[in-house]
Design an enzyme around this catalytic site. Structure first.
Site, PDB file in Angstrom:
ATOM      1  N   ASP A  25     -10.685  10.330   6.519  1.00  0.00           N
ATOM      2  CA  ASP A  25     -10.344   9.713   5.236  1.00  0.00           C
ATOM      3  C   ASP A  25     -11.010   8.348   5.100  1.00  0.00           C
ATOM      4  OD1 ASP A  25      -9.182   9.695   2.726  1.00  0.00           O
ATOM      5  OD2 ASP A  25      -7.265   8.890   3.431  1.00  0.00           O
ATOM      6  N   GLY A  80       0.517   5.786   0.244  1.00  0.00           N
ATOM      7  CA  GLY A  80      -0.233   7.031   0.347  1.00  0.00           C
ATOM      8  C   GLY A  80       0.740   8.188   0.308  1.00  0.00           C
ATOM      9  N   GLY A  81       0.234   9.389   0.517  1.00  0.00           N
ATOM     10  CA  GLY A  81       1.077  10.568   0.470  1.00  0.00           C
ATOM     11  C   GLY A  81       2.114  10.610   1.570  1.00  0.00           C
ATOM     12  N   MET A  82       1.824  10.012   2.709  1.00  0.00           N
ATOM     13  CA  MET A  82       2.696  10.079   3.872  1.00  0.00           C
ATOM     14  C   MET A  82       3.644   8.888   3.995  1.00  0.00           C
ATOM     15  SD  MET A  82       1.350  10.385   7.780  1.00  0.00           S
ATOM     16  CE  MET A  82       1.744   8.952   8.746  1.00  0.00           C
ATOM     17  N   GLY A  98       0.828  -1.192   0.000  1.00  0.00           N
ATOM     18  CA  GLY A  98       0.000   0.000   0.000  1.00  0.00           C
ATOM     19  C   GLY A  98       0.864   1.244   0.000  1.00  0.00           C
TER      20      GLY A  98
END
Length: 156
Positions: free
Chosen positions: A139, A26-28, A24
């Site tokens: 989110d 994500g942005g972080m 996975g």
């Protein structure tokens, strides 16, 4: 931390966690399947991307505090955390083996009314625990709902 070669930021974290495939992103952070050599179990490692202004690290600290304070069967369990500035920062969490709700909907079509009711009830219970702790998730979307397989029953 030892280098892992192409595609992996590291093969071993703190002499304990052997990183596997990226599962996975994500942005972080990126999330990897990993093996905890000390406890002999498979886990998920959320490897935080360094932030120019430290925002990623602060979000990781906030997530760590929230996860450590919550306990519910429909919430992912935090096992360990390493959030030291200047070193690789990561959270070690329970690995959910099943697909996301987004994957399930893409491959299997719409949920039955029974599946939707069961899932809705479990999500509502989990959100109640989170909201009671004073946290707003911000989110919630099908790709962030992980479905854990359960023998003889609908996934949790």
């Amino acid at each position: 931390m030892e280098s892992a070669g192409a595609g992996h930021p590291a093969a071993l974290l703190d002499g304990r966690y052997a990183l596997g495939e990226c599962i996975g992103e994500g942005g972080m952070a990126r999330v990897y399947r990993a093996e905890d050599a000390f406890l002999g179990r498979t886990v998920a490692i959320k490897l935080i991307r360094p932030g120019i202004d430290g925002a990623s690290s602060e979000r990781a600290h906030s997530e760590m505090r929230v996860l450590a304070s919550l306990n519910h069967p429909s919430l992912v369990t935090l096992f360990d955390a390493h959030l030291v500035p200047g070193q690789p920062e990561y959270l070690v969490m329970e690995l959910v083996e099943g697909p996301s709700l987004a994957d399930r909907l893409a491959s299997g079509g719409a949920l039955t009314s029974e599946e939707a009711a069961q899932l809705g009830a479990e999500l509502a219970e989990a959100l109640h625990v989170v909201h009671t702790a004073g946290v707003v998730h911000r989110d919630i979307k099908p790709s962030n709902v992980l479905l854990s397989p359960a023998e003889g029953r609908a996934p949790r």
